[in-house]
Motif scaffolding. Sequence first.
Motif, PDB file in Angstrom:
ATOM      1  N   GLN A 152      15.147  92.210 121.513  1.00  0.00           N
ATOM      2  CA  GLN A 152      13.757  91.824 121.744  1.00  0.00           C
ATOM      3  C   GLN A 152      13.490  90.853 122.567  1.00  0.00           C
ATOM      4  O   GLN A 152      12.411  90.687 123.387  1.00  0.00           O
ATOM      5  N   THR A 153      14.097  89.669 122.515  1.00  0.00           N
ATOM      6  CA  THR A 153      13.830  88.267 122.975  1.00  0.00           C
ATOM      7  C   THR A 153      14.059  88.458 124.495  1.00  0.00           C
ATOM      8  O   THR A 153      13.324  87.784 125.119  1.00  0.00           O
ATOM      9  N   LEU A 154      15.115  89.142 125.062  1.00  0.00           N
ATOM     10  CA  LEU A 154      15.093  89.460 126.254  1.00  0.00           C
ATOM     11  C   LEU A 154      14.196  90.187 127.133  1.00  0.00           C
ATOM     12  O   LEU A 154      13.896  89.856 128.165  1.00  0.00           O
ATOM     13  N   THR A 155      13.535  91.018 126.252  1.00  0.00           N
ATOM     14  CA  THR A 155      12.530  92.000 126.824  1.00  0.00           C
ATOM     15  C   THR A 155      11.250  92.006 126.675  1.00  0.00           C
ATOM     16  O   THR A 155      10.217  92.640 126.737  1.00  0.00           O
ATOM     17  N   TYR A 156      10.778  90.753 125.607  1.00  0.00           N
ATOM     18  CA  TYR A 156       9.421  90.677 125.153  1.00  0.00           C
ATOM     19  C   TYR A 156       8.454  90.489 126.039  1.00  0.00           C
ATOM     20  O   TYR A 156       7.163  91.272 125.880  1.00  0.00           O
ATOM     21  N   PRO A 157       8.303  90.009 127.204  1.00  0.00           N
ATOM     22  CA  PRO A 157       7.384  89.761 128.026  1.00  0.00           C
ATOM     23  C   PRO A 157       6.583  91.054 128.502  1.00  0.00           C
ATOM     24  O   PRO A 157       5.538  91.552 128.482  1.00  0.00           O
ATOM     25  N   ILE A 172      24.636  92.964 111.861  1.00  0.00           N
ATOM     26  CA  ILE A 172      24.729  93.279 113.258  1.00  0.00           C
ATOM     27  C   ILE A 172      23.554  94.166 113.710  1.00  0.00           C
ATOM     28  O   ILE A 172      23.244  94.015 115.110  1.00  0.00           O
ATOM     29  N   GLY A 173      23.002  94.868 112.940  1.00  0.00           N
ATOM     30  CA  GLY A 173      21.756  95.397 113.334  1.00  0.00           C
ATOM     31  C   GLY A 173      20.720  94.513 113.517  1.00  0.00           C
ATOM     32  O   GLY A 173      19.894  94.475 114.357  1.00  0.00           O
ATOM     33  N   ALA A 174      20.587  93.431 112.778  1.00  0.00           N
ATOM     34  CA  ALA A 174      19.624  92.296 112.983  1.00  0.00           C
ATOM     35  C   ALA A 174      19.890  91.497 114.237  1.00  0.00           C
ATOM     36  O   ALA A 174      18.931  91.313 115.018  1.00  0.00           O
ATOM     37  N   VAL A 175      21.277  91.293 114.372  1.00  0.00           N
ATOM     38  CA  VAL A 175      21.536  90.694 115.754  1.00  0.00           C
ATOM     39  C   VAL A 175      21.004  91.322 117.068  1.00  0.00           C
ATOM     40  O   VAL A 175      20.556  90.920 117.813  1.00  0.00           O
ATOM     41  N   SER A 176      21.638  92.597 116.880  1.00  0.00           N
ATOM     42  CA  SER A 176      21.255  93.491 118.119  1.00  0.00           C
ATOM     43  C   SER A 176      19.827  93.796 118.460  1.00  0.00           C
ATOM     44  O   SER A 176      19.359  93.603 119.429  1.00  0.00           O
ATOM     45  N   GLY A 177      18.742  93.955 117.322  1.00  0.00           N
ATOM     46  CA  GLY A 177      17.374  93.896 117.494  1.00  0.00           C
ATOM     47  C   GLY A 177      16.828  92.656 117.987  1.00  0.00           C
ATOM     48  O   GLY A 177      15.962  92.745 118.945  1.00  0.00           O
ATOM     49  N   GLY A 178      17.308  91.392 117.484  1.00  0.00           N
ATOM     50  CA  GLY A 178      16.786  90.277 117.892  1.00  0.00           C
ATOM     51  C   GLY A 178      16.947  89.808 119.517  1.00  0.00           C
ATOM     52  O   GLY A 178      16.380  89.345 120.111  1.00  0.00           O
ATOM     53  N   VAL A 179      18.378  90.087 119.750  1.00  0.00           N
ATOM     54  CA  VAL A 179      18.668  89.559 121.099  1.00  0.00           C
ATOM     55  C   VAL A 179      17.940  90.630 121.926  1.00  0.00           C
ATOM     56  O   VAL A 179      17.470  90.127 123.024  1.00  0.00           O
ATOM     57  N   LEU A 190       5.675  86.386 119.927  1.00  0.00           N
ATOM     58  CA  LEU A 190       7.255  86.581 119.615  1.00  0.00           C
ATOM     59  C   LEU A 190       7.679  86.226 118.323  1.00  0.00           C
ATOM     60  O   LEU A 190       8.380  87.335 117.632  1.00  0.00           O
ATOM     61  N   THR A 191       7.192  85.228 117.952  1.00  0.00           N
ATOM     62  CA  THR A 191       7.708  84.959 116.407  1.00  0.00           C
ATOM     63  C   THR A 191       7.386  86.079 115.438  1.00  0.00           C
ATOM     64  O   THR A 191       8.110  86.660 114.556  1.00  0.00           O
ATOM     65  N   ALA A 192       6.113  86.447 115.445  1.00  0.00           N
ATOM     66  CA  ALA A 192       5.775  87.468 114.706  1.00  0.00           C
ATOM     67  C   ALA A 192       6.475  88.812 114.832  1.00  0.00           C
ATOM     68  O   ALA A 192       6.915  89.579 113.966  1.00  0.00           O
TER      69      ALA A 192
END
Length: 320
Positions: A242-247, A233-240, A292-294
């Motif tokens: 970061q993807t939404l705020t990456y720009p 769940i830590g991995a999911v929370s971080g991935g979601v 983003l991938t990195a």
Amino acid sequence: MPNSLETFIKQDSNMAFIAGGVAGAVSRTVVSPFERVKILLQVQNHTTNSYNNGIFNAIQQVYREESVKGLFRGNGVNCLRIFPYSAVQFVVFEYAKKHLFGVDGAGGSPQQLNNWQRLFSGGLCGGCSVVATYPLDLVRTRLSIQTASLANLKHGRAHNMSRPPGIWHLLRRIYREEGQVVGLYRGVWPTMLCIVPYVALNFAVYEQLKEFMPPQDGTAERYWKDNVFKLSIGAVSGGVAQTLTYPFDLLRRRFQILTMGNNELGFHYTGVWDALKTIGRNEGFRGYYKGLTANLFKVVPSTAVSWLVYEMVCDGIRGM
């Protein structure tokens, strides 16, 4: 351990500070090579891509050019920054839960924050941590690219490549040459736009996923002790998050290096809105997600390890 010291450590705010700091330092060290490559991908412009053959090829290139030390370039200052950065987040979150919303979980209370309270508390965490540690984040970014083979970075790199500038040298130079305190906080606005919603989403998603955990043998508490579940769940929370705020993460890195050398990296932005328009015009939609991938290779395991270490340190302190 003397009772007074044990009691001091077990206080919620002190426990959160210690556990949060340790969690941040451990998690960022684990993924330091991906962090370095992500920053290099973010700051190279669209005409001189020096690291453009994939994440692992970029890591190999850094290793060939700078050896193992290059893979961890900037990690020392990152740990120096991330300990208080991560610690402040957890302390502020616990403070907001208890003192702003009256939720402390004492006596096994089932009361929890609702989603908007989690988002607000997480956003407050992010803002406080940025203000407390931003100059070190700025220096970390500069250190990460000083020795990189970005062809158009000349004046901005160290004169003696065998001895790139250290943390305190860069802090003094930025303070002296780039506007004193203003220079040390260059890029803080796009950083806030990135970090505040990122931390808010990270905490909110993590806390929500904890409520979804299935019970085992009739008790959710026993299942919660499963470290694999905590990592997941830590991995999911971080991935979601970061993807939404990456720009905005990309923007903050570029604003942090605008004044290096003679603007040799090719970025000329007058503000956040101008930067967004310029990137879209010159680099297309994919330009907003360069690296983003990195970053996900870094953020997903980093966030997972951070939450796991935080929970484990807290459990260890409670069990003293």
